[in-house]
Design a protein around this motif. Structure first.
Motif, PDB file in Angstrom:
ATOM      1  N   ASP A   1       0.823  -1.216   0.000  1.00  0.00           N
ATOM      2  CA  ASP A   1       0.000   0.000   0.000  1.00  0.00           C
ATOM      3  C   ASP A   1       0.855   1.264   0.000  1.00  0.00           C
ATOM      4  O   ASP A   1       0.322   2.368  -0.167  1.00  0.00           O
ATOM      5  CB  ASP A   1      -0.976   0.003   1.178  1.00  0.00           C
ATOM      6  N   ASP A   2       2.171   1.153   0.179  1.00  0.00           N
ATOM      7  CA  ASP A   2       3.053   2.304  -0.006  1.00  0.00           C
ATOM      8  C   ASP A   2       2.996   2.818  -1.445  1.00  0.00           C
ATOM      9  O   ASP A   2       3.173   4.019  -1.689  1.00  0.00           O
ATOM     10  CB  ASP A   2       4.505   1.934   0.328  1.00  0.00           C
ATOM     11  N   TYR A   3       2.760   1.926  -2.411  1.00  0.00           N
ATOM     12  CA  TYR A   3       2.826   2.322  -3.812  1.00  0.00           C
ATOM     13  C   TYR A   3       1.657   3.199  -4.254  1.00  0.00           C
ATOM     14  O   TYR A   3       1.889   4.212  -4.947  1.00  0.00           O
ATOM     15  CB  TYR A   3       3.007   1.091  -4.693  1.00  0.00           C
TER      16      TYR A   3
ATOM     17  N   ARG B   1       0.170   5.213  -2.360  1.00  0.00           N
ATOM     18  CA  ARG B   1       0.479   6.492  -1.696  1.00  0.00           C
ATOM     19  C   ARG B   1       1.482   7.290  -2.523  1.00  0.00           C
ATOM     20  O   ARG B   1       1.355   8.505  -2.691  1.00  0.00           O
ATOM     21  CB  ARG B   1       1.024   6.231  -0.289  1.00  0.00           C
ATOM     22  N   ILE B   2       2.496   6.598  -3.039  1.00  0.00           N
ATOM     23  CA  ILE B   2       3.472   7.276  -3.891  1.00  0.00           C
ATOM     24  C   ILE B   2       2.805   7.803  -5.151  1.00  0.00           C
ATOM     25  O   ILE B   2       3.060   8.942  -5.583  1.00  0.00           O
ATOM     26  CB  ILE B   2       4.624   6.322  -4.260  1.00  0.00           C
TER      27      ILE B   2
ATOM     28  N   VAL C   1      -0.193   8.791  -5.635  1.00  0.00           N
ATOM     29  CA  VAL C   1      -0.987   9.979  -5.327  1.00  0.00           C
ATOM     30  C   VAL C   1      -0.096  11.205  -5.213  1.00  0.00           C
ATOM     31  O   VAL C   1      -0.442  12.302  -5.670  1.00  0.00           O
ATOM     32  CB  VAL C   1      -1.796   9.769  -4.031  1.00  0.00           C
ATOM     33  N   LEU C   2       1.081  11.046  -4.612  1.00  0.00           N
ATOM     34  CA  LEU C   2       1.990  12.168  -4.414  1.00  0.00           C
ATOM     35  C   LEU C   2       2.683  12.592  -5.711  1.00  0.00           C
ATOM     36  O   LEU C   2       3.069  13.752  -5.856  1.00  0.00           O
ATOM     37  CB  LEU C   2       3.040  11.819  -3.359  1.00  0.00           C
TER      38      LEU C   2
ATOM     39  N   HIS D   1       6.722  -0.242   5.871  1.00  0.00           N
ATOM     40  CA  HIS D   1       5.993   0.984   5.521  1.00  0.00           C
ATOM     41  C   HIS D   1       6.849   2.198   5.888  1.00  0.00           C
ATOM     42  O   HIS D   1       7.147   2.412   7.065  1.00  0.00           O
ATOM     43  CB  HIS D   1       4.668   1.071   6.283  1.00  0.00           C
TER      44      HIS D   1
ATOM     45  N   VAL E   1       6.784   5.305   3.429  1.00  0.00           N
ATOM     46  CA  VAL E   1       6.461   6.468   2.599  1.00  0.00           C
ATOM     47  C   VAL E   1       5.782   7.574   3.405  1.00  0.00           C
ATOM     48  O   VAL E   1       6.087   8.758   3.240  1.00  0.00           O
ATOM     49  CB  VAL E   1       5.596   6.042   1.396  1.00  0.00           C
ATOM     50  N   ALA E   2       4.898   7.204   4.310  1.00  0.00           N
ATOM     51  CA  ALA E   2       4.189   8.212   5.103  1.00  0.00           C
ATOM     52  C   ALA E   2       5.113   8.936   6.076  1.00  0.00           C
ATOM     53  O   ALA E   2       4.748   9.997   6.601  1.00  0.00           O
ATOM     54  CB  ALA E   2       3.049   7.562   5.880  1.00  0.00           C
TER      55      ALA E   2
ATOM     56  N   GLN F   1      10.375   3.721  -1.868  1.00  0.00           N
ATOM     57  CA  GLN F   1      10.673   5.017  -2.489  1.00  0.00           C
ATOM     58  C   GLN F   1      11.659   4.851  -3.654  1.00  0.00           C
ATOM     59  O   GLN F   1      11.409   5.320  -4.771  1.00  0.00           O
ATOM     60  CB  GLN F   1      11.259   5.947  -1.430  1.00  0.00           C
TER      61      GLN F   1
END
Length: 260
Positions: free
Chosen positions: A15-17, A19-20, A22-23, A191, A193-194, A212
């Motif tokens: 789920d980090d991906y 999020r990336i 979106v950024l 996790h 990225v956040a 990342q």
């Protein structure tokens, strides 16, 4: 539209991906295929088997149909465990199977450090001591100086995937070294990225993390530059690349044509 295909082992911190994504710019896509992890163990034999050519090739066709322009083996330990030469052979086989540029998270760390002008790094790992040492040797083989390594002794990706903010910050602070120009946090099961902005603020230096650098490396292979807030210094737009700093067609310091 730029599409980076991700081969991700099992289910931990994938789920980090999103999020990336979106950024990053809205025209960057990160389709993901879950490879068969086999035995979930940070142990040499299990990691070598997890990154076997057959396991990686299983997801290639799906990512190709998704329009991938590059393919990433989104795993650190499943690549560096083979050593510098073995990791290259692994990626060559993946590129041949996919018919696309390919790389892995381990090489992403090396290329990201070079892009930031970093020569000395510290490693704060979730892995046991022997696996952490293998990562240090891989980095040294690339020409980076590893000033220190810290191992956490975690055997499974499943356990790493449960770590939260406090544990990630504690690992980073414990593993930092004042001699290092950057801190590396391997393991795509973690996790991070956040927490990137906070990690760099606390340590006062670039922090490179597995998920990342995986995306950054995939974009590099696709010849796509992307900048974003919240993804650490690796994704900060350099001054020379800001549109107001140069006219159309001017070359950047690396000799590449400027692209907006």
């Amino acid at each position: 539209m730029t599409t980076v295909g991700l081969l991700y082992p099992g289910h931990s911190a994938e789920d980090d991906y999103p999020r990336i994504a979106v950024l990053l710019d809205s025209d960057v896509r990160l389709p993901l295929f879950h490879t068969d992890i086999g035995e979930d163990a940070h142990r040499e034999d299990a990691l070598i088997e997890m990154g076997s050519a057959a396991r990686l090739a299983a997801g290639v066709e799906e990512l190709r149909l998704a329009g991938a322009e590059s393919v990433m083996w989104a795993c650190t330990s499943g690549s560096f465990i083979r050593g510098w030469d073995g990791a290259h052979e692994q990626i060559r086989a993946l590129a041949q199977a996919a018919g696309l540029p390919a790389s892995s998270t381990s090489f992403g760390f090396v290329h990201a450090a070079r892009a930031l002008g970093v020569e000395r790094v510290a490693v704060a790992a979730t892995y046991p001591d022997d696996v952490t040492a293998c990562f240090g040797e891989f980095l040294e083989a690339s020409g980076l100086e590893v000033t220190s390594t810290r191992a956490s002794g975690i055997v499974t990706a499943a356990e790493v995937g449960t770590w939260e903010r406090e544990q990630v910050l504690e690992l980073a602070k414990a593993g930092d070294d004042p001699r290092a120009q950057a801190l590396l946090l391997p393991d795509t099961a973690l996790h991070t990225v956040a927490h990137l902005a906070e990690l760099e603020a606390v340590l006062g230096k670039p922090v490179l993390t597995a998920n990342q650098v995986t995306v950054w490396e995939g974009l590099r292979l696709a010849d796509r530059r992307a900048w974003a807030d919240g993804l650490g210094r690796l994704f900060v737009r350099p001054d020379w690349d800001r549109p107001e700093w140069k006219p159309d067609g001017e070359r950047d310091p690396a000799g590449n044509e400027a692209r907006e």
